[in-house]
Design a protein around this motif. Structure first.
Motif, PDB file in Angstrom:
ATOM      1  N   PHE A  98     -45.300  -8.016 -33.683  1.00  0.00           N
ATOM      2  CA  PHE A  98     -44.311  -7.674 -34.716  1.00  0.00           C
ATOM      3  C   PHE A  98     -43.064  -8.553 -34.576  1.00  0.00           C
ATOM      4  N   LEU A 101     -43.107 -12.350 -35.691  1.00  0.00           N
ATOM      5  CA  LEU A 101     -43.664 -12.670 -37.009  1.00  0.00           C
ATOM      6  C   LEU A 101     -42.584 -13.276 -37.890  1.00  0.00           C
ATOM      7  N   GLN A 105     -44.707 -16.168 -43.183  1.00  0.00           N
ATOM      8  CA  GLN A 105     -46.098 -16.477 -42.820  1.00  0.00           C
ATOM      9  C   GLN A 105     -47.035 -16.081 -43.950  1.00  0.00           C
ATOM     10  N   GLU A 107     -50.036 -14.369 -45.775  1.00  0.00           N
ATOM     11  CA  GLU A 107     -50.456 -12.958 -45.652  1.00  0.00           C
ATOM     12  C   GLU A 107     -51.656 -12.773 -44.731  1.00  0.00           C
ATOM     13  N   SER A 109     -52.066 -13.816 -41.987  1.00  0.00           N
ATOM     14  CA  SER A 109     -51.620 -13.692 -40.598  1.00  0.00           C
ATOM     15  C   SER A 109     -50.680 -12.510 -40.386  1.00  0.00           C
ATOM     16  N   THR A 110     -50.511 -11.695 -41.421  1.00  0.00           N
ATOM     17  CA  THR A 110     -49.562 -10.576 -41.292  1.00  0.00           C
ATOM     18  C   THR A 110     -50.135  -9.264 -41.827  1.00  0.00           C
ATOM     19  N   GLN A 111     -51.436  -9.130 -41.787  1.00  0.00           N
ATOM     20  CA  GLN A 111     -52.049  -7.928 -42.359  1.00  0.00           C
ATOM     21  C   GLN A 111     -51.564  -6.643 -41.674  1.00  0.00           C
ATOM     22  N   ALA A 113     -48.663  -6.094 -40.305  1.00  0.00           N
ATOM     23  CA  ALA A 113     -47.288  -5.817 -40.724  1.00  0.00           C
ATOM     24  C   ALA A 113     -47.274  -5.281 -42.154  1.00  0.00           C
TER      25      ALA A 113
ATOM     26  N   ASN B  63     -51.809  -9.082 -36.627  1.00  0.00           N
ATOM     27  CA  ASN B  63     -50.923 -10.175 -37.030  1.00  0.00           C
ATOM     28  C   ASN B  63     -51.113 -11.368 -36.093  1.00  0.00           C
ATOM     29  N   THR B  64     -50.760 -12.524 -36.573  1.00  0.00           N
ATOM     30  CA  THR B  64     -50.733 -13.716 -35.721  1.00  0.00           C
ATOM     31  C   THR B  64     -49.289 -14.173 -35.631  1.00  0.00           C
ATOM     32  N   PRO B  65     -48.611 -13.793 -34.558  1.00  0.00           N
ATOM     33  CA  PRO B  65     -47.183 -14.138 -34.501  1.00  0.00           C
ATOM     34  C   PRO B  65     -46.948 -15.616 -34.176  1.00  0.00           C
ATOM     35  N   PHE B 274     -40.374 -10.296 -38.661  1.00  0.00           N
ATOM     36  CA  PHE B 274     -40.898 -10.243 -40.030  1.00  0.00           C
ATOM     37  C   PHE B 274     -39.782 -10.069 -41.059  1.00  0.00           C
TER      38      PHE B 274
END
Ligand SMILES: Cc1ncc(COP(=O)(O)O)c(C=O)c1O
Ligand SMILES: Cc1ncc(COP(=O)(O)O)c(C=O)c1O
Lengths: 483, 450, 483, 450
Positions: A98, A101, A105, A107, A109-111, A113, B63-65, B274
């Motif tokens: 989290f 992030l 980015q 989407e 890669s942020t599912q 979130a 997520n991929t940070p 984010f």
């Protein structure tokens, strides 16, 4: 006799050449002079303090020790819902998945979130009885502004811009009128009834075709449930207005009643109150805004939408008011609020409200013996006292507040709401033990006694804090706002 | 129920109810109409701490940070190294769990930290005063424009191209209902000189001109001459910063003559998270002190004559002035301001310069390396700072996924035509990027383009 | 006037039924009665306190506020090397890849951890000039015991068990003789010379075939470098003894000199002193032990060995003394120490030592004007004062120590070493600013002045601490060790 | 050099040297013989924080922690859920960066926490007193044996089989040079009744009998009768616990008549950390108070008559009694003791019981499921607690790697013949294990065995 008496400012202990942190630096050979044209280069000296890590650690540790939060003790600050902030929430918000992030980015890669945003919107809607939520607003006042801009936008679409009045009770929080003004409305104050709540009869004179809407909290700032709320919201709807719910007091009723079911069209939440996210000494908060379906098209963009290939951001909202904030809101705060809700579950939220209301009534019952209680009925999560009953020496609410500091208690909210003289607004929240409540009552009784025996002592309190009573007038007359 | 967040027990609840004169605590809710109460319930079981942790850890894992990638994303949110001491200090519960310092005798630590924050922001920007924080950069800009609107009684604004689109959108939302006219001065990239284009737009009706520094595309365009031109027209200058780290190297707007300097200070130790919470800052010439939004902390003395700090000039604020307040802001970004204060204290002038210089070195290296690749088009003529624009082979829909697979976030894809033609990407190079990573990024792009 | 005066114990605020944490529970249906035979089931009531998370948080936050660490202020506690503990170290030790490693995992799943142990052993050996290290000992005293057991085992192998005397200077730390006794040796005290260091001549009378070895710190507990160390170690070697280096004082010389090069055969380190791992209010520490090659076969098992297929645990050491501790030592502490060493690098360690020595000499120079300095020469990282020079009212070192508390300073070590009357042992470490040193000097001068003008005040100090001077004799006479 | 951990600057160093009367600070090292100084240097560059973090994160990534697996490893180190509040509280720097509380007026918080720890351990074990901590379980046992040796003047000890081998090895190291005789009472697994085998070994020369509870293999063997038998012989009983969580459900050794109860309390909130630091506890009947090793905190009053805490009975300790001290221990496991205190405060009696019961439920379920698999041999007859032994198909060298690949650490492989024959594995099932995980584990084993 302390080694460092009084405030020592960061810049006062700076020593040239000291380092507090060595950042990673680029190993590339180019120089500042090659890369930045002379006209842009800094020539003004950069006077930042130079400290070691130890210096910085000691400085801010010391500042922390001169501060007081919920973890330090009882904090019955009315209207602020200073409940305990579970430690788990911090850990979750700082999970690398989290914390690291980037908001832009892709989407894919942020599912996770997006799932949190999507879930939080749905849960907030369920708890409040609204149809759609935006998480963009940064705090309560920002949620208000967003809601009022939505009302404004809807009025424009309906060609109803002549509706420029927002009705606001005289007991309302200052952000209500300020937000209304910021959104381009005129504010019409509604006086409170003798019973402390809005009487439909009293409201009538203010109803007119110019009315865009009404802003209310329920329970209101006196801690009283607006019993006639269904009539009130109906009256506003009947004249074509919208009813806005200031969610600062939702802690009293969550799980027991929903603003949506009371007829409210818009609701903001204060996650930093009701949902246990820490207040951080004044923020960051989070003020999600919910609306009924007829206003949903106006919500800020982007919205998270569910598609067959996953969650996505959608800007497809032709009637949106636009953005009210950079990116998507206080994501880290939203994580915490959602985790709090999952921790308690429905029954837990309901019990939290019940405990908050019970604790307030317990205190009210025991304190009204010595303090004036202008609205003498069961309260909800908070109640407002109006100074001491037997007060020959004229001890003021401010004196009581400052005296409480010497007992290690954070004082209640003072002089708010404005309609109660010498107001002392007490909100224990559910984060109390019975021992603590009894100790508080004993202290308040002690103060009532001391107000008669040694009033001058109270008028000069506090005694044991790092500084004594501060001269606020002086600060405003000759503002010194930096070193 | 016995829950760790609910200290009261059932026997205590019953005892309390009796003191109040009730049979059962739930009678306190009898005042809520039955029909309403019936609708409030929903399905959600309580979860123990481990279960909640598991659930959120699972979501985090979806997520991929950036910390798992080599990222060139910037565009208003910046990856930086965050000192370990900062994370520890800012999480101390005396800061974290306190309310706004309305009781100054109990809050000297918080108040001093805000005072120090104000001092540091004023110092960095070269301005007279700064407030104790705004929600974020974009809302700080909107409030600056409202200040100019209210203080000047003029209705026209000029936004010079290269403003952060997020800020521009928020500004638009905040002003949509007002009788103002926004001029957008669109400049093509070949047109580095702003003054000539701006002059004809300025008039006695111009309340303020808004300029980002460095602009959204990393370009350096703010000059003393430009600010003079604005001043001469009687308009105010509002400078917006996406990333005040640059002030480690760049002349501060205050020194150039700016009236209001606002922006986003996420770079000062706040994680990406984010998109929030971040930190809006708001600095001004002292003439505007009483028009400023938000909280201000001032120095004063106590009844013994000792120095101390209080919230001050509160008559500007909503809780006193209500509908006539300078802003509706109440809860702001206090803890984020403390974060920035700690960050700057740890970095010091040398550290801040090193971070700024590293990003600039990296960006210029990467730009030069990228523009050697035939498929990449350089779109950022000098001078640029730590962000730049290149045309990347993004027309190929597989470009971003392919790059991601190889561990790269290649930057922020700009919307077509604003102001660049197609395929333009905005890249940022933090101090964390190494030469080796940038070289591998270039190789990956070359491999991507057959 | 505080709400909670005095100590409130955990059990005093307990309320039946309150919960502080809900653990994950097995969803399986079986009951306690089915699973545990009645004769084993608890019938004795389990009186643990019952508190909410908030109660626990407030309780321990309050206890923390009644404690004082390096982050709170100056801590010149001699012999303890209370340097600043960088925050980074904590973060690294709690990386899940370290924190959640079970000690009995297969080596294929712990290569990174084994790498850390392997690397730390090598680096400690390099810094001290030894040939091999074990990280098993839990603290300094434990390292001593391990070293002495190794000496014992080697003597047994050599059929030399008649060597049962360990020579220990009278200034030594109490753990030295205690460890020697625990390992089955007899302790022979060596008196210090007038110069504060060991004179070869003075040592001679103690040399005998019964001598197994000599334990020394260098710099010694007076903060003086043992100038004749090469002669001393040679003398012990000449009679067939081993020389043990108590590494508590390594901070003075790291990067400048190595015990191995001085002729020491065994060395323990105090990672919780020299290498900046936090002391935690009294532990956990870590006391790695290094030895010269001739003693390496006796080191505890297992050892990390490098093999073509990676790092492995090896128990193949027929002459090992065995294990001195469960598993492999205080791994989390070792991570921190290693990270500290990498952060500073060789030059940084050397500079740290130089700064520590410089700061001690700076204080010594300025304090000897008012305080007796029994050994008046340059010191290393610490020095020992012997009470006030001009002291008509007989103010004691304990009074000075207690008075320092009122200035927010942790007092130096008092009444140690035992050979100095009214000892006040001052070790500023390198974690100081010049401002801080000057402030400390000013306070010490102030105390010297007050000892003449208002000695009774000092004798009753402290005044501003949560409790006043405590009655230690009473505690020992009538031990109350639990609620 | 300017380094964040070294606050002094070069000009300050020079100024200080001048006050001392030196040209250069390095003159202070002139006393060290030149030849020695020459040998001290080595190659190691300084690393900035980010670089150190990167390096250690890389090393961490070369491990596979239990949190990424489904682990059945126990055998003296136990996986448990650690409450978030605990981690926060114990990392507060007032605890973390303090020294041993030799100045009690500045250390009331620490001292109170240790007093509370002593109270909790005494309460849990059913003993009169407990000290403020030992290095770990095995060293606590060794010190208990030394206490018995010194207090009794007898030279024989009996170790009942099923003692943690780590503890047994440490005990051996600590006593190797002493004129003691250790009898190891080896019991076959079919022999659950200890008393009959023990009786003939007991004599007037027996100083103490050492019994683990539950034993290393999870077996419950400690009874009042056994302790009576020992007491009647005039020997002391020393009870060792690998995991005091069991005391949430089991009768405390004190109630059964034990003289000394020691063990490892890592389970109380301490992370696995590859074996340390953990927490040794040491509890005793009050007769042994003055023979106890380690620190003790006692209650007393200050000069105003207020209650407070101090280190007490220090005449037992090395800094006073030197070679005659009861132990050489100085620095102990203070912060770990605070950790345990916080853990127990959060869990409370109900939480501790729940954790214990969950592990027992899980172990019995898993044992029953595993022993249904033909290739698995059940080796733990009832009654066992939360650990048990089964024969797993480990003869196949690929068994462990295969299981690891599927995400399982199947338990601790016991050395052949101690006391089980080949292929015996000791399994532990923490409260974190779910039924689903255990079922999947059984399936994986079945898949592993063709
Ligand atoms: C009743 C009420 N409304 C609105 C607000 C404003 O919320 P925020 O401070 O989050 O902007 C508050 C905050 O104190 C409040 O108490
Ligand atoms: C000189 C000396 N030796 C040995 C020790 C014992 O070390 P530890 O406390 O780590 O067991 C100390 C600790 O204070 C010491 O100062």
């Amino acid at each position: 006799m302390k080694m460092q008496a009084g405030p020592v400012l960061l810049n006062q202990t700076s020593v040239p050449g000291r380092r507090g942190y060595l950042p990673p630096v680029s190993e590339l050979p180019a120089s500042e002079e090659e890369l930045i044209p002379p006209s842009f280069r800094r020539t003004t000296p950069l006077n930042l303090p130079e400290l070691s890590e130890m210096d910085v650690t000691r400085h801010f540790t010391r500042l922390s020790q001169r501060s007081f939060g919920v973890d330090q003790g009882f904090y019955p600050l009315g209207s602020c819902t200073m409940k305990y902030n579970p430690k788990l929430l911090e850990d979750l918000a700082s999970l690398p998945g989290f914390r690291d992030l980037h908001p832009l980015q892709d989407e894919s890669s942020t599912q996770g979130a997006l799932r949190i945003i999507y879930t939080a919107e749905k849960i907030f809607a369920t708890i409040t009885g609204m149809d759609a939520f935006t998480l963009q607003p940064a705090a309560g006042a920002h949620g208000e502004l967003t809601g009022l801009l939505i009302i404004k936008a809807a009025l424009r679409d309906q060609g109803e811009l002549a509706r420029e009045i927002i009705l606001i009770p005289d007991s309302a929080h200052g952000t209500n009128p300020a937000s209304a003004a910021l959104a381009g409305f005129k504010v019409q104050k509604i006086p409170s009834s003798v019973a402390g709540i809005i009487e439909p009869e009293d409201l009538k004179p203010y109803l007119s075709p110019q009315v865009a809407g009404l802003m209310l909290t329920n329970p209101n700032t006196l801690g009283l449930f607006e019993e006639k709320i269904l009539t009130v919201t109906q009256m506003i709807h009947d004249i074509g207005g919208q009813v806005y719910y200031d969610g600062a007091n939702l802690n009293a009723i969550m799980g027991w009643a929903r603003p949506g079911d009371m007829g409210f069209d818009l609701v903001h939440l204060n996650l930093h109150k009701t949902f246990a996210t820490p207040h951080g000494g004044g923020g960051p908060g989070s003020g999600p805004l919910g609306v009924k379906a007829h206003l949903a098209p106006y919500l800020p963009v982007p919205r998270v939408v569910s598609t067959p290939t996953g969650l996505k951001w959608s800007y497809d909202a032709p009637r949106t008011i636009g953005k009210v904030k950079g990116f998507w809101g206080h994501f880290a705060v939203i994580i915490k609020a959602l985790a709090y809700i999952y921790s308690l579950g429905y029954e837990g939220l309901k019990q939290a409200a019940a405990d908050a209301v019970l604790a307030a009534n317990y205190l009210q019952t025991l304190l009204k013996q010595d303090y004036n209680l202008p609205y003498d009925c069961h309260c909800m999560h908070e109640f407002v006292l109006s100074g001491l009953k037997d007060n020959p020496a004229g001890v003021r609410t401010m004196d009581l507040a400052k005296s409480l500091l010497d007992y290690g208690i954070h004082p209640p909210t003072v002089y708010f709401p404005l309609i109660v003289a010498e107001a002392l607004m007490i909100e224990p929240t559910e984060s109390v033990t019975l021992d603590l409540l009894d100790a508080f009552v004993a202290i308040m009784k002690d103060l009532a006694a001391r107000a008669k025996t040694t009033p001058e002592q109270l008028k000069k309190a506090p005694y044991t804090t790092p500084v004594r009573r501060l001269n606020e007038a002086e600060a405003a007359r000759h503002p010194v706002l930096r070193w | 129920m016995g829950h760790p967040y609910l200290p009261l027990t059932d026997p205590e609840r019953r005892r309390m109810a009796r003191v109040i004169g009730l049979q059962d605590p739930s009678e306190l809710f009898a005042i809520i109409p039955e029909t309403i109460r019936a609708q409030a319930s929903f399905e959600l079981p309580a979860h123990n701490e481990w279960a909640v942790k598991k659930l959120f850890t699972q979501w985090a894992a979806e997520n991929t940070p950036c910390s798992q990638m080599i990222s060139f994303l910037g565009a208003g949110a910046y990856e930086h190294a965050i000192p370990a001491a900062l994370s520890y200090l800012v999480s101390r519960s005396e800061f974290l769990t306190a309310y706004t310092p309305y009781q100054p005798e109990f809050s000297q630590g918080l108040l001093q930290a805000f005072f120090e924050y104000q001092s540091l922001i004023a110092e960095l920007t070269g301005m007279d005063v700064a407030n104790a924080s705004m929600y974020d950069g974009p809302t700080a800009l909107a409030e600056a424009v409202l200040l100019a609107y209210n203080a000047s009684n003029k209705r026209e604004f000029i936004v010079i191209s290269g403003l952060n689109p997020e800020a521009q959108q928020v500004l638009q939302t905040y002003t949509a209902h007002l009788p103002v006219k926004m001029h957008y001065l669109a400049l093509r990239e070949q047109e580095p000189e702003v003054n000539a284009s701006l002059a004809p737009l300025l008039s006695g009706q111009t309340a303020a001109v808004i300029i980002q520094y460095p602009d959204f595309f990393g370009r350096l365009r703010l000059t003393k001459e430009l600010l003079n031109l604005i001043k001469e027209s009687g308009a105010l200058s509002i400078i917006y910063l996406n990333d005040p780290v640059c002030l480690g190297l760049l002349e501060p707007p205050g020194a150039l003559g700016a009236d209001l300097v606002v922006g986003e200070a996420q770079s000062f130790g706040l994680p990406l998270s984010f998109g929030g919470p971040y930190l809006g800052f708001f600095a001004a010439k002292k003439d505007f002190l009483r028009n400023m939004p938000g909280r201000l902390v001032g120095k004063t003395t106590d009844s013994d004559g000792e120095e101390g700090f209080v919230l001050t000039l509160q008559t500007r604020e909503q809780h006193i002035r209500r509908e006539k307040a300078t802003s509706n802001i109440c809860t702001n970004q206090a803890l984020c301001a403390i974060t920035a204060t700690i960050y700057l204290s740890l970095l010091g002038p040398t550290g801040l310069k090193e971070v700024a210089l590293s990003t600039v070195k990296n960006s210029h290296y990467l730009y030069s390396q990228l523009t050697r690749i035939p498929a990449v088009q350089g779109l950022s003529p000098e001078p640029f700072f730590h962000e730049f624009v290149v045309g990347l082979p993004t027309a190929d829909a597989s470009f971003f996924p392919k790059m991601k697979e190889q561990g790269f976030f290649p930057g922020y894809q700009l919307p077509t035509g604003r102001p660049f033609s197609t395929n333009a990407c905005l890249l940022y190079t933090s101090e964390l990027r190494t030469k080796d990573e940038m070289d591998r990024f270039c190789e990956a792009i070359e491999r991507c383009v057959p």
